[in-house]
Design a protein around this motif. Structure first.
Motif, PDB file in Angstrom:
ATOM      1  N   ARG A   1       0.820  -1.271  -0.071  1.00 48.86           N
ATOM      2  CA  ARG A   1      -0.047  -0.081   0.030  1.00 48.86           C
ATOM      3  C   ARG A   1       0.893   1.293   0.014  1.00 48.86           C
ATOM      4  NH1 ARG A   1      -3.980  -1.708   4.409  1.00 48.86           N
ATOM      5  NH2 ARG A   1      -3.603   0.319   5.111  1.00 48.86           N
ATOM      6  N   ILE A   2       2.144   1.108  -0.268  1.00 45.24           N
ATOM      7  CA  ILE A   2       2.887   2.389  -0.144  1.00 45.24           C
ATOM      8  C   ILE A   2       2.962   2.827  -1.429  1.00 45.24           C
ATOM      9  CG2 ILE A   2       5.264   3.351   0.158  1.00 45.24           C
ATOM     10  CD1 ILE A   2       5.437   1.728   2.888  1.00 45.24           C
ATOM     11  N   LEU A   3       2.765   3.811  -1.955  1.00 48.87           N
ATOM     12  CA  LEU A   3       2.923   4.471  -3.151  1.00 48.87           C
ATOM     13  C   LEU A   3       3.879   5.399  -3.402  1.00 48.87           C
ATOM     14  CD1 LEU A   3      -0.874   5.270  -3.966  1.00 48.87           C
ATOM     15  CD2 LEU A   3       0.153   3.166  -4.337  1.00 48.87           C
ATOM     16  N   VAL A   4       4.457   5.398  -4.449  1.00 45.69           N
ATOM     17  CA  VAL A   4       5.666   6.351  -4.566  1.00 45.69           C
ATOM     18  C   VAL A   4       5.671   7.214  -5.808  1.00 45.69           C
ATOM     19  CG1 VAL A   4       6.800   4.868  -6.114  1.00 45.69           C
ATOM     20  CG2 VAL A   4       8.219   6.446  -4.875  1.00 45.69           C
ATOM     21  N   ASN A   5       5.928   8.773  -5.634  1.00 44.44           N
ATOM     22  CA  ASN A   5       6.128   9.666  -6.383  1.00 44.44           C
ATOM     23  C   ASN A   5       7.451  10.360  -6.491  1.00 44.44           C
ATOM     24  OD1 ASN A   5       5.995  12.653  -6.927  1.00 44.44           O
ATOM     25  ND2 ASN A   5       4.026  12.052  -7.740  1.00 44.44           N
ATOM     26  N   MET A   6       7.759  10.438  -7.860  1.00 47.31           N
ATOM     27  CA  MET A   6       9.203  10.970  -8.148  1.00 47.31           C
ATOM     28  C   MET A   6       9.070  12.000  -9.194  1.00 47.31           C
ATOM     29  SD  MET A   6      11.787   7.794  -8.183  1.00 47.31           S
ATOM     30  CE  MET A   6      12.936   8.496  -9.107  1.00 47.31           C
ATOM     31  N   SER A   7       9.728  13.052  -9.147  1.00 46.61           N
ATOM     32  CA  SER A   7       9.824  14.125 -10.117  1.00 46.61           C
ATOM     33  C   SER A   7      11.357  14.952 -10.093  1.00 46.61           C
ATOM     34  CB  SER A   7       8.638  15.061 -10.247  1.00 46.61           C
ATOM     35  OG  SER A   7       8.571  15.553  -8.850  1.00 46.61           O
ATOM     36  N   VAL A   8      11.255  15.456 -11.255  1.00 49.56           N
ATOM     37  CA  VAL A   8      12.479  16.454 -11.358  1.00 49.56           C
ATOM     38  C   VAL A   8      12.196  17.892 -11.497  1.00 49.56           C
ATOM     39  CG1 VAL A   8      14.587  16.670 -12.727  1.00 49.56           C
ATOM     40  CG2 VAL A   8      14.077  14.438 -11.887  1.00 49.56           C
ATOM     41  N   TRP A   9      12.866  18.778 -11.073  1.00 51.45           N
ATOM     42  CA  TRP A   9      12.222  20.170 -11.314  1.00 51.45           C
ATOM     43  C   TRP A   9      13.556  21.092 -11.605  1.00 51.45           C
ATOM     44  CZ3 TRP A   9       7.075  21.462 -11.087  1.00 51.45           C
ATOM     45  CH2 TRP A   9       6.349  20.500 -10.932  1.00 51.45           C
ATOM     46  N   GLU A  10      13.496  22.126 -12.363  1.00 50.05           N
ATOM     47  CA  GLU A  10      14.488  22.829 -12.727  1.00 50.05           C
ATOM     48  C   GLU A  10      15.389  23.591 -11.598  1.00 50.05           C
ATOM     49  OE1 GLU A  10      13.107  25.568 -15.565  1.00 50.05           O
ATOM     50  OE2 GLU A  10      13.328  23.984 -17.299  1.00 50.05           O
ATOM     51  N   THR A  11      14.189  24.155 -10.506  1.00 48.33           N
ATOM     52  CA  THR A  11      14.657  24.719  -9.207  1.00 48.33           C
ATOM     53  C   THR A  11      13.608  24.364  -8.070  1.00 48.33           C
ATOM     54  OG1 THR A  11      12.988  26.518  -9.835  1.00 48.33           O
ATOM     55  CG2 THR A  11      15.373  26.787 -10.790  1.00 48.33           C
ATOM     56  N   PRO A  12      14.161  24.747  -6.916  1.00 48.90           N
ATOM     57  CA  PRO A  12      13.441  24.478  -5.597  1.00 48.90           C
ATOM     58  C   PRO A  12      12.236  25.199  -5.937  1.00 48.90           C
ATOM     59  CG  PRO A  12      15.686  24.779  -5.111  1.00 48.90           C
ATOM     60  CD  PRO A  12      15.586  25.154  -6.731  1.00 48.90           C
ATOM     61  N   GLU A  13      12.166  26.588  -6.302  1.00 51.96           N
ATOM     62  CA  GLU A  13      11.398  27.459  -6.347  1.00 51.96           C
ATOM     63  C   GLU A  13      10.177  26.903  -7.162  1.00 51.96           C
ATOM     64  OE1 GLU A  13      14.879  29.590  -5.240  1.00 51.96           O
ATOM     65  OE2 GLU A  13      14.521  28.249  -6.847  1.00 51.96           O
ATOM     66  N   ALA A  14      10.459  26.320  -8.464  1.00 51.60           N
ATOM     67  CA  ALA A  14       9.409  25.768  -9.290  1.00 51.60           C
ATOM     68  C   ALA A  14       8.650  24.469  -8.524  1.00 51.60           C
ATOM     69  CB  ALA A  14       9.995  25.035 -10.463  1.00 51.60           C
ATOM     70  N   LEU A  15       9.477  23.539  -8.016  1.00 52.26           N
ATOM     71  CA  LEU A  15       8.495  22.626  -7.037  1.00 52.26           C
ATOM     72  C   LEU A  15       7.907  23.041  -5.998  1.00 52.26           C
ATOM     73  CD1 LEU A  15       8.257  19.440  -6.420  1.00 52.26           C
ATOM     74  CD2 LEU A  15      10.477  19.566  -4.981  1.00 52.26           C
ATOM     75  N   ARG A  16       8.406  24.115  -5.098  1.00 48.97           N
ATOM     76  CA  ARG A  16       7.642  24.757  -4.207  1.00 48.97           C
ATOM     77  C   ARG A  16       6.266  25.284  -4.523  1.00 48.97           C
ATOM     78  NH1 ARG A  16      10.211  29.494  -0.549  1.00 48.97           N
ATOM     79  NH2 ARG A  16      10.051  30.231  -2.489  1.00 48.97           N
ATOM     80  N   ALA A  17       6.220  25.815  -5.620  1.00 46.48           N
ATOM     81  CA  ALA A  17       5.143  26.621  -6.408  1.00 46.48           C
ATOM     82  C   ALA A  17       4.166  25.720  -6.689  1.00 46.48           C
ATOM     83  CB  ALA A  17       5.393  27.354  -7.513  1.00 46.48           C
ATOM     84  N   PHE A  18       4.736  24.430  -7.174  1.00 49.23           N
ATOM     85  CA  PHE A  18       3.716  23.388  -7.525  1.00 49.23           C
ATOM     86  C   PHE A  18       2.886  22.804  -6.346  1.00 49.23           C
ATOM     87  CE2 PHE A  18       3.099  18.928  -7.976  1.00 49.23           C
ATOM     88  CZ  PHE A  18       1.968  18.914  -8.762  1.00 49.23           C
ATOM     89  N   VAL A  19       3.884  22.520  -5.366  1.00 50.25           N
ATOM     90  CA  VAL A  19       3.471  21.859  -4.212  1.00 50.25           C
ATOM     91  C   VAL A  19       2.563  22.643  -3.207  1.00 50.25           C
ATOM     92  CG1 VAL A  19       4.145  20.564  -2.054  1.00 50.25           C
ATOM     93  CG2 VAL A  19       5.651  20.108  -4.083  1.00 50.25           C
ATOM     94  N   TYR A  20       2.876  23.933  -2.913  1.00 56.00           N
ATOM     95  CA  TYR A  20       2.257  24.622  -1.782  1.00 56.00           C
ATOM     96  C   TYR A  20       1.324  25.573  -2.335  1.00 56.00           C
ATOM     97  CZ  TYR A  20       5.771  22.443   1.175  1.00 56.00           C
ATOM     98  OH  TYR A  20       6.394  21.526   1.912  1.00 56.00           O
TER      99      TYR A  20
END
Length: 166
Positions: free
Chosen positions: A64-83
């Protein structure tokens, strides 16, 4: 421009199998959230099967453990998507679909531009974080370490926005 991108892994333990009614709301949102990521500024890559998501992958002994992985150009881009985007609506509902993880469930690390991390690499990084804590090798938004080619080598404390799931 940096010669590095930011990789991330996050895992979650589902409250039930993916075809169980308790998971229906999550499953219904998968395509939309994945498209949102794919279309986000700074998005580079995400782990997926031919079905377009990673829910069929079971890299841990717990089915039941699901995994998500991704790659982003910058931490700011990932933060904008996540939060800061529509993804936060899904995060607010996380408790309906996923159990609380007893230990760290996500990790960030720098990779050379063009490198696609393997699932084993990501699992190893998460385990390293759990065992040794944050470092330049693996970290979280709470203590964001700069890319290896950054001029300022000091980590940034408190880079994350408040989690909408809390």
């Amino acid at each position: 421009m940096s010669a590095y991108h930011l990789a991330q892994i996050n895992i979650a333990r589902a409250k039930a199998e993916m075809d169980d009614p308790v998971m229906a709301g999550f499953v219904a949102r998968l395509d939309d959230v994945n498209k949102l990521a794919d279309d986000s500024p700074g998005f580079v890559w995400r782990l997926q099967t031919e079905e377009g998501d990673a829910t069929a992958l079971r890299p841990y002994e717990d089915n039941r453990i699901l995994v998500n992985m991704s790659v982003w150009e910058t931490p700011e881009a990932l933060r904008a998507f996540v939060y800061r985007g529509a993804h936060t609506d899904v995060m607010r509902q996380r408790k309906a679909w996923f159990e609380r993880m007893p230990e760290m469930y996500y990790a960030l690390w720098w990779i050379p531009v063009g490198h696609i991390p393997t699932l084993q690499e990501a699992k190893d990084r998460l385990e390293h974080l759990r065992t040794h804590g944050e470092s330049a090798q693996v970290f979280t938004f709470a203590k964001l370490f700069p890319a290896p080619d950054a001029q300022d080598a000091k980590p940034v404390e408190g880079f994350a926005d408040p989690c909408p799931a809390l």
